[in-house]
Design an enzyme around this catalytic site. Structure first.
Site, PDB file in Angstrom:
ATOM      1  CG  ASP A  22      40.051  52.998  55.739  1.00  0.00           C
ATOM      2  OD1 ASP A  22      40.175  53.941  54.921  1.00  0.00           O
ATOM      3  OD2 ASP A  22      40.648  51.911  55.629  1.00  0.00           O
ATOM      4  CG  ASN A  24      41.333  55.125  51.350  1.00  0.00           C
ATOM      5  OD1 ASN A  24      41.369  54.759  52.517  1.00  0.00           O
ATOM      6  ND2 ASN A  24      42.177  56.003  50.855  1.00  0.00           N
ATOM      7  CG  ASP A  26      44.305  54.357  54.025  1.00  0.00           C
ATOM      8  OD1 ASP A  26      43.319  54.205  54.787  1.00  0.00           O
ATOM      9  OD2 ASP A  26      44.786  55.472  53.761  1.00  0.00           O
ATOM     10  CG  ASP A  30      39.028  57.933  54.713  1.00  0.00           C
ATOM     11  OD1 ASP A  30      37.788  58.020  54.716  1.00  0.00           O
ATOM     12  OD2 ASP A  30      39.644  56.900  54.355  1.00  0.00           O
ATOM     13  CG  ASP A  99      41.298  70.026  67.728  1.00  0.00           C
ATOM     14  OD1 ASP A  99      41.940  70.911  68.311  1.00  0.00           O
ATOM     15  OD2 ASP A  99      41.010  68.932  68.242  1.00  0.00           O
ATOM     16  CG  ASP A 200      45.724  71.200  71.232  1.00  0.00           C
ATOM     17  OD1 ASP A 200      45.098  70.170  71.534  1.00  0.00           O
ATOM     18  OD2 ASP A 200      46.966  71.301  71.315  1.00  0.00           O
ATOM     19  CD  GLU A 257      43.396  70.176  75.637  1.00  0.00           C
ATOM     20  OE1 GLU A 257      43.559  69.007  75.991  1.00  0.00           O
ATOM     21  OE2 GLU A 257      44.222  70.774  74.926  1.00  0.00           O
ATOM     22  CG  HIS A 330      41.701  63.295  71.333  1.00  0.00           C
ATOM     23  ND1 HIS A 330      40.951  64.386  71.761  1.00  0.00           N
ATOM     24  CD2 HIS A 330      42.957  63.756  71.188  1.00  0.00           C
ATOM     25  CE1 HIS A 330      41.732  65.438  71.854  1.00  0.00           C
ATOM     26  NE2 HIS A 330      42.953  65.097  71.512  1.00  0.00           N
ATOM     27  CG  ASP A 331      44.046  64.089  74.759  1.00  0.00           C
ATOM     28  OD1 ASP A 331      44.653  63.516  73.835  1.00  0.00           O
ATOM     29  OD2 ASP A 331      43.855  65.325  74.796  1.00  0.00           O
TER      30      ASP A 331
END
Ligand code: GLC
Ligand code: CA
Length: 556
Positions: A22, A24, A26, A30, A99, A200, A257, A330-331
């Site tokens: 990150d 910034n 928040d 990003d 992706d 995907d 995928e 990520h899964d």
């Protein structure tokens, strides 16, 4: 030797942008955060970066629900930020893979907003609409994220199909206009200079047009949709068309995928002369620990079947199609927790062993952010801590239908849930692991104080440094890219032993998947061979394999 290609020789690193860095404050990763870490990736030695979706999205499924394919999600930055990321990556000779989520869009995509308005709207046929059957859903399919795969829309008194969440309506690939739109989006990104695409659930794009009920056991709520959506009747036609119209015009890396594919399917999707994709992600090794509730189980991956399946993929694609290699994404939960040993004693050794076992195989390796640090699963105490739509929906569905208790579900989520992979990248020992100066969108794993990049970069014995070595070997030794694979000791319950051979060079890879010291005499012909990789400081005894030891011999 088979044809040389840069994408066969590459090592890919996957970034989940929300959780990477990150810039910034928040609490959300990003694009500028990614740009600030390009030197870290360059130092690791990877050549390609696959970034999970960064397009405009209402974030029902963290970007896998896209509302504008040519715009950047505000939380991630702007198109200028993207252009800078791309040019900074290219300056360092790093390639960028986007992706592509083309099986479905977001329900907030203007196409869908139009489509649902009326039967004669020009965008009506961009999606799959069906009338009710006997006052209910058009068929008995379950959505991947719980509940029926059909959502009622009152505007036209019909249902739309959503294989994933109801905010992810399936695009209708039967419609020529849809395909033209999608190909032109690919072309647009290629013209910008991106280097490839991860597609995907791409083997779900062609559905059996009669949309029949799936087979269902009496005690089940839904029927099996897979035979009607996976590897459907026109999928290869569509991919060949996509290839011809756009992919073949550029020098790209493409990976599909594909859950529920056999090696036969893969030879078609990723064949050397089939003109579809370069490679696919298969899932057979990732579903070995499934139980009667699918992925929600406490099973461990059984070892002999794991060797059998990985070897089957190595053998059957040899000379015909290209493999991709992965333990994490990520899964998936973290591999050191799932298949290794994340205790204080063995995390380091088992993470290195698993890295060796994977990166010495044949295929393009994919390393998921934090895997190179041996990041582990997290243990959440409350359902409130989870963020993933799959988990939150499953919790309600399973409790409502009394399929599992709340305690069981928590246990399943902590073992198998996707949020394990989505906790912030652990950069250093400062607050929030150096990921953000604000409040992270999902909790940081408390072990960041000792599992982090900063401490591992300067330690030549760290998991990070070890991965760096593995990657360097892949660059230096052709046998690792083009050599053939051969499994030894097929029925050994503890050791994974295989060779790679090219010309006169043979590598012998030995991995101990247990915390036991084993006696194993290495084959005679390797006694004089050079040890090129070992996750222990010295090897003194050629007939002992220590707990989670990985060793690679090279004979020329
Ligand atoms: C793929 C993605 C996953 C996503 C799903 C729907 O499996 O990897 O994260 O939820 O497709 O797009
Ligand atoms: Ca941010």
């Amino acid at each position: 030797m088979e044809e040389k290609k840069w994408w066969k020789e590459s090592v890919v690193y996957q970034i989940y942008p929300r959780s990477f860095m990150d810039s910034n404050g928040d609490g959300i990763g990003d694009l500028n955060g990614i740009t600030s870490k390009l030197d870290y990736l360059k130092d690791l030695g990877v050549d390609v970066i696959w970034i999970s979706p960064i397009y405009e999205s209402p974030n029902d499924d963290n970007g896998y629900d896209i509302s504008n394919y040519k715009a950047i999600m505000k939380e991630f930055g702007s198109m200028e930020d993207f252009d800078r990321l791309l040019s900074e990556a290219h300056k360092r000779n790093l390639k960028i893979v986007m992706d592509l989520v083309f099986n479905h869009s977001s329900d907030e995509h203007p196409w869908f907003v139009e489509s649902k308005k009326s039967l004669d709207n020009p965008y009506r046929d961009y999606y799959v609409w069906k009338p009710a059957k006997d006052g209910e859903e058009p068929n008995n399919w379950r959505s991947w994220f719980s509940g029926p795969a059909w959502e009622y829309s009152k505007e036209t008194d019909m249902y739309y199909l959503h294989i994933f969440s109801k905010k992810q309506p399936d695009l209708n690939w039967e419609n020529d206009k849809v395909r033209e739109e999608l190909y032109s989006i690919i072309d647009w990104w290629c013209k910008k200079g991106v280097d490839g695409f991860r597609m995907d659930v791409i083997n779900f794009i062609s559905k059996v047009q009669s949309y029949p009920d799936g087979q269902k056991e009496d005690d089940q709520l839904y029927g099996d949709k897979i035979p009607y959506i996976a590897n459907g009747p026109r999928v290869h036609e569509f991919l060949q068309e996509m290839n011809k119209q756009v992919l073949s015009k550029y020098d790209l890396i493409t990976v599909g995928e594909t859950t529920h594919v056999t090696t036969e399917d893969a030879k078609q999707y990723a064949g050397f002369d089939t003109h579809e994709l370069n490679m696919v992600f298969q899932f057979e090794h990732m579903t070995l620990d499934y139980g009667k509730l699918g992925k929600w189980s406490t099973n461990r991956i059984p070892f002999i079947p794991l060797k059998k399946i990985l070897s089957k993929w190595q053998y059957e694609l040899e000379g015909k199609a290209w493999n991709s290699l992965y333990w994490e994404n990520h899964d998936q939960p973290r591999i050191v927790s799932r298949l290794g040993n994340d205790s204080m004693e063995y995390r380091d050794l088992s993470a290195k062993m698993l890295g060796t076992c994977l990166l010495m195989m044949k295929g393009t390796p994919y390393i998921y952010q934090g895997q190179e640090l041996g990041m582990t699963n997290i243990e959440f105490q409350s359902i409130e801590d989870f963020r993933d739509v799959e988990i939150l929906n499953a919790y309600d569905e399973f409790l409502d239908n009394k399929l599992a208790t709340a305690e069981e579900m928590m246990q399943y989520f902590n073992l198998k849930g996707r949020d394990n992979a989505r906790t912030p990248m652990q950069w250093d020992e400062s607050e929030h692991a150096g990921f953000t100066k604000g409040t992270p969108w999902i909790q940081v794993n408390p072990n960041y104080t000792y599992v982090n990049a900063k401490s591992q970069i300067k330690d030549s014995n760290s998991i990070y440094s070890y991965y760096k070595e593995l990657i360097r070997f892949r660059k230096e030794m052709e046998v690792l890219v083009y050599g053939t694979y051969n499994l030894l000791e097929e029925n050994d319950e503890n050791l994974y032993v295989y060779t790679r051979t090219l010309g006169n060079t043979t590598l012998l890879v030995i991995c101990n998947f247990t915390d036991k010291e084993l006696s194993y005499a290495i084959p005679r012909e390797y006694e004089q061979a050079k040890i090129i990789i070992n996750n222990y400081p010295h090897r003194t005894n050629n007939s002992i394999i220590r707990p989670y030891e990985a060793v690679v011999y090279c004979k020329e």
